[in-house]
Design an enzyme around this catalytic site. Structure first.
Site, PDB file in Angstrom:
ATOM      1  N   CYS A   2       0.835  -1.191   0.000  1.00 12.27           N
ATOM      2  CA  CYS A   2       0.000   0.000   0.000  1.00 12.27           C
ATOM      3  C   CYS A   2       0.870   1.241   0.000  1.00 12.27           C
ATOM      4  O   CYS A   2       2.070   1.180   0.227  1.00 12.27           O
ATOM      5  CB  CYS A   2      -0.913   0.002   1.222  1.00 12.27           C
ATOM      6  SG  CYS A   2      -1.900  -1.492   1.388  1.00 12.27           S
ATOM      7  N   ARG A  30       0.987   2.286  -5.869  1.00 18.17           N
ATOM      8  CA  ARG A  30       1.251   1.248  -4.880  1.00 18.17           C
ATOM      9  C   ARG A  30      -0.006   0.482  -4.498  1.00 18.17           C
ATOM     10  O   ARG A  30       0.077  -0.517  -3.776  1.00 18.17           O
ATOM     11  CB  ARG A  30       1.866   1.874  -3.620  1.00 18.17           C
ATOM     12  CG  ARG A  30       3.210   2.519  -3.846  1.00 18.17           C
ATOM     13  CD  ARG A  30       3.782   3.035  -2.526  1.00 18.17           C
ATOM     14  NE  ARG A  30       4.121   1.928  -1.651  1.00 18.17           N
ATOM     15  CZ  ARG A  30       5.308   1.327  -1.591  1.00 18.17           C
ATOM     16  NH1 ARG A  30       6.278   1.737  -2.382  1.00 18.17           N
ATOM     17  NH2 ARG A  30       5.526   0.348  -0.756  1.00 18.17           N
ATOM     18  N   TRP A  77      -3.781  -1.700  -1.418  1.00 20.56           N
ATOM     19  CA  TRP A  77      -3.800  -2.923  -2.228  1.00 20.56           C
ATOM     20  C   TRP A  77      -4.101  -4.050  -1.252  1.00 20.56           C
ATOM     21  O   TRP A  77      -3.318  -4.341  -0.360  1.00 20.56           O
ATOM     22  CB  TRP A  77      -2.447  -3.136  -2.910  1.00 20.56           C
ATOM     23  CG  TRP A  77      -2.436  -4.235  -3.927  1.00 20.56           C
ATOM     24  CD1 TRP A  77      -2.817  -4.159  -5.230  1.00 20.56           C
ATOM     25  CD2 TRP A  77      -1.982  -5.584  -3.725  1.00 20.56           C
ATOM     26  NE1 TRP A  77      -2.645  -5.375  -5.848  1.00 20.56           N
ATOM     27  CE2 TRP A  77      -2.134  -6.259  -4.958  1.00 20.56           C
ATOM     28  CE3 TRP A  77      -1.484  -6.281  -2.626  1.00 20.56           C
ATOM     29  CZ2 TRP A  77      -1.788  -7.597  -5.118  1.00 20.56           C
ATOM     30  CZ3 TRP A  77      -1.143  -7.614  -2.791  1.00 20.56           C
ATOM     31  CH2 TRP A  77      -1.295  -8.255  -4.019  1.00 20.56           C
ATOM     32  N   ASN A 103       1.162  -0.361   5.925  1.00 26.17           N
ATOM     33  CA  ASN A 103       1.535  -1.122   4.737  1.00 26.17           C
ATOM     34  C   ASN A 103       2.298  -2.346   5.209  1.00 26.17           C
ATOM     35  O   ASN A 103       3.300  -2.222   5.911  1.00 26.17           O
ATOM     36  CB  ASN A 103       2.418  -0.275   3.814  1.00 26.17           C
ATOM     37  CG  ASN A 103       3.009  -1.089   2.677  1.00 26.17           C
ATOM     38  OD1 ASN A 103       2.392  -2.023   2.182  1.00 26.17           O
ATOM     39  ND2 ASN A 103       4.208  -0.732   2.253  1.00 26.17           N
ATOM     40  N   GLY A 104       1.810  -3.540   4.856  1.00 26.59           N
ATOM     41  CA  GLY A 104       2.493  -4.758   5.261  1.00 26.59           C
ATOM     42  C   GLY A 104       1.519  -5.834   5.686  1.00 26.59           C
ATOM     43  O   GLY A 104       0.333  -5.779   5.365  1.00 26.59           O
ATOM     44  N   GLU A 469      10.228 -11.744 -20.784  1.00 27.23           N
ATOM     45  CA  GLU A 469       9.842 -10.386 -20.400  1.00 27.23           C
ATOM     46  C   GLU A 469       8.772  -9.830 -21.339  1.00 27.23           C
ATOM     47  O   GLU A 469       7.842  -9.144 -20.895  1.00 27.23           O
ATOM     48  CB  GLU A 469      11.077  -9.477 -20.389  1.00 27.23           C
ATOM     49  CG  GLU A 469      10.797  -8.034 -20.047  1.00 27.23           C
ATOM     50  CD  GLU A 469      10.180  -7.819 -18.676  1.00 27.23           C
ATOM     51  OE1 GLU A 469       9.687  -6.697 -18.426  1.00 27.23           O
ATOM     52  OE2 GLU A 469      10.179  -8.758 -17.847  1.00 27.23           O
ATOM     53  N   LYS A 473       5.071  -8.625 -20.051  1.00 22.91           N
ATOM     54  CA  LYS A 473       4.585  -7.264 -20.240  1.00 22.91           C
ATOM     55  C   LYS A 473       3.187  -7.238 -20.844  1.00 22.91           C
ATOM     56  O   LYS A 473       2.302  -6.525 -20.379  1.00 22.91           O
ATOM     57  CB  LYS A 473       5.550  -6.473 -21.133  1.00 22.91           C
ATOM     58  CG  LYS A 473       6.715  -5.896 -20.399  1.00 22.91           C
ATOM     59  CD  LYS A 473       6.294  -4.764 -19.472  1.00 22.91           C
ATOM     60  CE  LYS A 473       7.384  -4.459 -18.465  1.00 22.91           C
ATOM     61  NZ  LYS A 473       7.544  -5.477 -17.421  1.00 22.91           N
ATOM     62  N   GLU A 476       0.594  -8.557 -18.301  1.00 21.07           N
ATOM     63  CA  GLU A 476       0.248  -7.797 -17.102  1.00 21.07           C
ATOM     64  C   GLU A 476      -0.459  -6.482 -17.389  1.00 21.07           C
ATOM     65  O   GLU A 476      -1.208  -5.993 -16.543  1.00 21.07           O
ATOM     66  CB  GLU A 476       1.488  -7.558 -16.241  1.00 21.07           C
ATOM     67  CG  GLU A 476       2.578  -6.709 -16.844  1.00 21.07           C
ATOM     68  CD  GLU A 476       3.813  -6.634 -15.950  1.00 21.07           C
ATOM     69  OE1 GLU A 476       3.778  -7.138 -14.815  1.00 21.07           O
ATOM     70  OE2 GLU A 476       4.832  -6.074 -16.400  1.00 21.07           O
ATOM     71  N   HIS A 492       7.418 -29.341 -28.344  1.00 23.42           N
ATOM     72  CA  HIS A 492       7.102 -30.341 -27.333  1.00 23.42           C
ATOM     73  C   HIS A 492       5.857 -29.949 -26.537  1.00 23.42           C
ATOM     74  O   HIS A 492       5.874 -29.916 -25.305  1.00 23.42           O
ATOM     75  CB  HIS A 492       8.306 -30.547 -26.408  1.00 23.42           C
ATOM     76  CG  HIS A 492       9.540 -30.990 -27.138  1.00 23.42           C
ATOM     77  ND1 HIS A 492       9.770 -32.298 -27.501  1.00 23.42           N
ATOM     78  CD2 HIS A 492      10.598 -30.274 -27.598  1.00 23.42           C
ATOM     79  CE1 HIS A 492      10.921 -32.387 -28.147  1.00 23.42           C
ATOM     80  NE2 HIS A 492      11.445 -31.165 -28.218  1.00 23.42           N
ATOM     81  N   LYS A 586       3.257  -1.873  -7.554  1.00 26.29           N
ATOM     82  CA  LYS A 586       4.634  -1.616  -7.963  1.00 26.29           C
ATOM     83  C   LYS A 586       5.640  -2.377  -7.111  1.00 26.29           C
ATOM     84  O   LYS A 586       6.578  -2.970  -7.625  1.00 26.29           O
ATOM     85  CB  LYS A 586       4.908  -0.110  -7.864  1.00 26.29           C
ATOM     86  CG  LYS A 586       6.292   0.298  -8.347  1.00 26.29           C
ATOM     87  CD  LYS A 586       6.413   0.116  -9.839  1.00 26.29           C
ATOM     88  CE  LYS A 586       7.764   0.547 -10.356  1.00 26.29           C
ATOM     89  NZ  LYS A 586       7.919   0.221 -11.786  1.00 26.29           N
TER      90      LYS A 586
END
Length: 591
Positions: A2, A30, A77, A103-104, A469, A473, A476, A492, A586
């Site tokens: 957060c 965040r 979040w 936050n946590g 990557e 991208k 997401e 395969h 983030k």
């Protein structure tokens, strides 16, 4: 996960509410499930909060009309409890005299909640955070002053946290930190405390970074910090002046932060290389430690893992025992004395990486950190530290920081191999030219992929982590299901899904081109629509190709902005906000 902001001022006014809202806007990356503010005035402590974005909640709750001399702001979040109005922060005690934002993750919150409820405390949310104001209230009932009550509450908590608290009648903000970022900003007549520097950067560049285990309080003109043993700390030696420009945290005319930050990649790479050159002796010492090591474990998460994987492949090709490790899987790996662990984290706060390096350090390995945030937790806990110096990155999806990670690791690799680093002097020009010359083509590909629901990204050799990557991208930020594979592995199993029009993006870094071309023809034979991002050598028969020419050692830096631009334009074409991908934040500071 957060964003938190606190500000305390000598003056009581509505302007402080507007200032806090501006800080929250810069913190929204965040978390954006819900938003809340606590306003502390001489007469009252008022909390307004709701589910929604900063803009929505500020309008709906008339937050700018609040007046006070101290404010707390939070953008959430969700980790404990669904994103709802009642789970939004701040949280208060039974008497509404204490407000807390956090936050946590508090691991023992259920036990604490049960104990508090048995003592008569009434809870209004499902969050772990709410135990904090109730604990403070309980300790104050037992005769402790406010700071003693705050300290005792913090010491009862197990888990990770950055906590801010205010108490009715006091012109100060209490704070505590463990494993989650927290930084103080020193203004002329007010003091800030927040999750990160960009939140208050327009108002002050003078900062104090809070270390793990520390707690204390700020007033409009003073800072008090003590360590985990209750010993006061001299804060004067901790003051730093940030040299970022405030415009680094604004869009500057770009429609999204992500596009702005892709276009900032050339200067980010230039600053990265310049910074490493300024510390060439230290980087050379780190390179020597790596040369002497028994094994090299490269650990990271998400985008940083792909950069680390690329670096690990470079080392493996030279005969080093180099092992890429996804940070959250650290439980499965044991190191020993003589091993080197390279921990990569843009924020320097990624909890999985922190947990891993702590375990590996106990087992005898030396830790090398590569981060973008100076004096972040991971940097402080490592034996050696390298900084990218890419500047603040607001978009959730890593762009310029990925490119800077690659540049940093190429620099380090060249020193390990005792080869010239002169090729990196033009790295920023390569990135700038690629963006200028290919953005239109990347936009066309992105908009075509926007009409698809699935895609493959394929590469060989050093192209594999870049393919990973690229797939991440577009997954997401455009919500297109994309998978990356070594191209030879596509036979395969994955090829079974290829049918008419199925998109396959080939990452062609200029090596193993013949082998890659065979894989492309296999896909075309089954109706696949093929795209190629190629460096120096064409991939014949691709339906659409972007070709760039550069020093082969810089192929990864040439490919990085192209895969980012493709994903960006796919996201925009689909009508999404690439700066705020759903369910993501983030900095991942929960396990």
């Amino acid at each position: 996960m957060c964003g938190i902001i606190g500000v305390v001022s000598n003056k009581e006014s509505k302007r402080l509410a507007e200032l806090v809202v501006s800080c929250l806007n810069r913190l929204e990356y965040r978390g954006y499930d819900s938003v809340g503010v606590a306003a502390l005035s001489s007469a009252n402590l008022e909390v307004r909060k709701a589910k929604g974005t900063v803009e929505e909640v500020v309008r709906k709750k008339n937050i700018k009309e609040l007046s006070g001399y101290a404010f707390l702001g939070h953008t959430r979040w969700a980790t404990h409890g669904a994103p709802t109005d009642y789970n939004a922060h701040p949280h208060t005690d039974c008497s509404n005299n204490i407000a807390v934002i956090h936050n946590g993750t508090i691991r023992n919150f259920k036990e604490l909640r049960d104990e508090l409820q048995s003592l008569g405390h009434k809870f209004k949310s499902e969050t772990d955070t709410e135990v904090i104001p109730h604990m403070m209230e309980e300790y104050m009932k037992r005769g402790m002053d406010t700071f003693q009550a705050f300290r005792s509450a913090v010491k009862s908590i197990q888990g990770s946290f950055a906590i801010l608290a205010v108490v009715k009648g006091e012109r100060r903000i209490f704070f505590a930190k463990r494993d989650n970022p927290l930084v103080i900003g020193l203004g002329d007549d007010k003091t800030f405390i927040a999750s990160d520097i960009p939140s208050f950067l327009p108002y002050t560049r003078k900062v104090i970074v809070i270390s793990d285990g520390e707690l204390g309080y700020v007033t409009p003109n003073t800072v008090y910090i003590e360590d985990e043993n209750d010993n006061p700390i001299d804060v004067t030696s901790r003051i730093k002046i940030i040299d970022w420009d405030a415009s680094s945290a604004s869009k500057e005319g770009y429609p999204h932060f992500m596009l702005k930050e892709i276009h900032e990649s050339p200067i980010a790479v230039k600053d990265t290389i310049s910074g490493l050159l300024s510390e060439i002796d230290k980087v050379s010492e780190i390179a020597e430690e790596i040369r002497k090591s028994s094994r090299i474990i490269v650990t990271a998460a998400g985008t940083s893992y792909h950069a680390g994987f690329y670096f690990s492949l470079l080392l493996a090709r030279k005969g080093y025992t180099s092992i890429p490790l996804i940070a959250s899987e650290y439980h499965n790996f044991r190191v020993k004395k003589g091993d080197i662990v390279i921990a990569i984290s843009q924020s320097g706060e990624t909890l999985d990486v922190k947990m891993g390096i702590r375990k590996f350090k106990e087992e005898g390995a030396k830790i090398i950190a590569l981060t973008n945030v100076i004096e972040s937790d991971i940097a402080r806990e490592s034996d050696y530290k390298l900084y990218m110096r890419a500047g603040p990155e607001i978009g959730v999806a890593a762009t310029k920081t990925f490119t800077s990670e690659i540049a940093s690791l190429l620099f380090l690799y060249s020193l390990i191999e005792k080869e010239s680093i002169s090729y990196l002097e033009s790295a920023h020009e390569t990135v700038r030219n690629v963006i200028t010359e290919t953005e239109g083509f990347a936009k066309k590909i992105g908009e075509e992929l926007a009409n698809k629901n699935n895609a493959y990204y394929l590469g060989r050799g050093l192209g594999v982590p870049l393919a990973m990557e690229g797939a991440l991208k577009i997954k997401e930020i455009a919500y297109i299901h994309a998978e990356a594979y070594p191209a030879g592995e596509s036979k395969h199993g994955p090829i079974a899904l290829v049918e008419n029009g199925f998109p396959i993006v080939f990452i062609n870094d200029g090596e193993l081109v013949d082998e890659l071309e065979k894989n492309l023809q296999e896909m075309k034979a089954r109706g696949g629509k093929t795209y190629s991002i190629s460096v120096n050598k064409r991939l014949n028969f691709a339906d659409t190709e972007i070709l760039v020419n550069t020093d082969e050692k810089l192929s990864s830096l040439a490919i990085a902005p192209i895969i980012q631009l493709i994903a960006y334009y796919a996201s925009v074409k689909r009508g999404y906000d690439p700066d705020k991908p759903r369910n993501l934040a983030k900095t991942v500071t929960v396990e």
